[in-house]
Design an enzyme around this catalytic site. Sequence first.
Site, PDB file in Angstrom:
ATOM      1  N   ASP A   1       0.823  -1.200   0.000  1.00  0.00           N
ATOM      2  CA  ASP A   1       0.000   0.000   0.000  1.00  0.00           C
ATOM      3  C   ASP A   1       0.866   1.263   0.000  1.00  0.00           C
ATOM      4  O   ASP A   1       2.096   1.206   0.041  1.00  0.00           O
ATOM      5  CB  ASP A   1      -0.922   0.010   1.223  1.00  0.00           C
ATOM      6  CG  ASP A   1      -1.891  -1.154   1.222  1.00  0.00           C
ATOM      7  OD1 ASP A   1      -2.199  -1.644   0.124  1.00  0.00           O
ATOM      8  OD2 ASP A   1      -2.315  -1.562   2.316  1.00  0.00           O
ATOM      9  N   LYS A   2       0.191   2.390   0.009  1.00  0.00           N
ATOM     10  CA  LYS A   2       0.845   3.697   0.051  1.00  0.00           C
ATOM     11  C   LYS A   2       1.742   3.810   1.277  1.00  0.00           C
ATOM     12  O   LYS A   2       1.326   3.522   2.401  1.00  0.00           O
ATOM     13  CB  LYS A   2      -0.209   4.805   0.073  1.00  0.00           C
ATOM     14  CG  LYS A   2       0.359   6.208   0.216  1.00  0.00           C
ATOM     15  CD  LYS A   2      -0.751   7.232   0.298  1.00  0.00           C
ATOM     16  CE  LYS A   2      -0.185   8.636   0.523  1.00  0.00           C
ATOM     17  NZ  LYS A   2      -1.265   9.651   0.635  1.00  0.00           N
TER      18      LYS A   2
END
Length: 427
Positions: free
Chosen positions: A152-153
């Site tokens: 993810d980010k």
Amino acid sequence: MAAPGLRAAAGALRRACGAWSPRLGRRLLRSPPMAGNVQAPAPVGAAREQDRKARSGWQGGARVWEDAEQQAKKLRSGPDGELRRKLPKRKIVLLVAYSGKGYHGMQRNVGSSQFKTIEDDLVSALVRSGCIPENHGEDMRKMSFQRCARTDKGVSAAGQVVSLKVWLIDDILEKINSHLPPHIRILGLKRVTGGFNSKNKCDARTYFYMLPTFAFAHKDHDVQDESYRLSAETLLRVNRLLACYKGTHNFHNFTSQKGPREASARRYVLDMFCEEPFVRDSMEFAVIKVKGQSFMTHQIRKMVGLVVAIVKGYAPESVLERSWGEAKVDVPKAPGLGLVLERVHFEKYNQRFGNDGLHEPLDWSQEEAGVTAFKEQHIYPTIISTERHERSMAQWLSTLPVHDFNATAHAAACPDAKVPSPPGDSD
């Protein structure tokens, strides 16, 4: 019907003009080779084909056209392109390490330059190093690219593995790394079978979550700052709660867009525990490790977040059991900064192909020193410095009081909650 005399005259005329007859053809094929430099005549069918090609301007047929096309390709591609086409294109895996700060995850968003990803820089380096053609960079399916995990980010990785087809150029790792920023490194390369897919062949994934230990400080009687130190008693309780995640559970409350009766919400966790804390720059940190077959979006961050909420005294321990039921439970999501993909596992592939004499096992023990050095140089310092300056964990902890951990029937009253009706019931 023509008269016998006319038929005889026509036959004589055809023989005089060299026309084909089955009997004459068989006689010519049985005739011995002629002496001297005189060549035996070709079969009349072959002669007709040559005459037809000559009349149509064929001049050498497909061979001439193919040679001309190859020459055109050489002119268009130049000597470097011709050299690369002669190199073998093989399926490989790359061991990739990166610091995820400033990136919107691992997976590339083709056609979108607004959100930069790790694969944007990686694919650019593959093209610029000359191990894949430019059009493969535009369409990653042409090189059979697959990542083992889609982080993810802001999430980092010390042992990400990607599979793809490349030209095996000389000094390939050095050339790829020369076009990458220092916070993204290719640490290893191995040949794999032609049908290998890093995502599908992966048996399990191990992540770790690094967090300041004041996240476990009790909200009522412990200090809530960097001076906090994790006691042995609190560490035991943390590990007891983390061990509850082991086994197969319904994690629909630990991700988004999953209903409680969806089969894909059930995941298997092999192990989860917290290591002994350590001090860096006068702040104490701890590392939580979790190994599972696969994880859904935000699952690990919510697993950590719920245990933190329990240890701090915001939620009862019973919320763990309720979170695996069908009722909607409000599970907080810990910051993405501390989450790191540590390694991926290919036990079944290694058992089948690792000792067949043709392929090497996907074991990165020789690259372990490089992985450790990368974590010390890029991952740990980034987590520590970002926490100090941005205080992501401290800010997230301040949001825990707004969560309602006691609501068990909240989903039934929520219009957009995903709780399917039992089989047989009407809509």
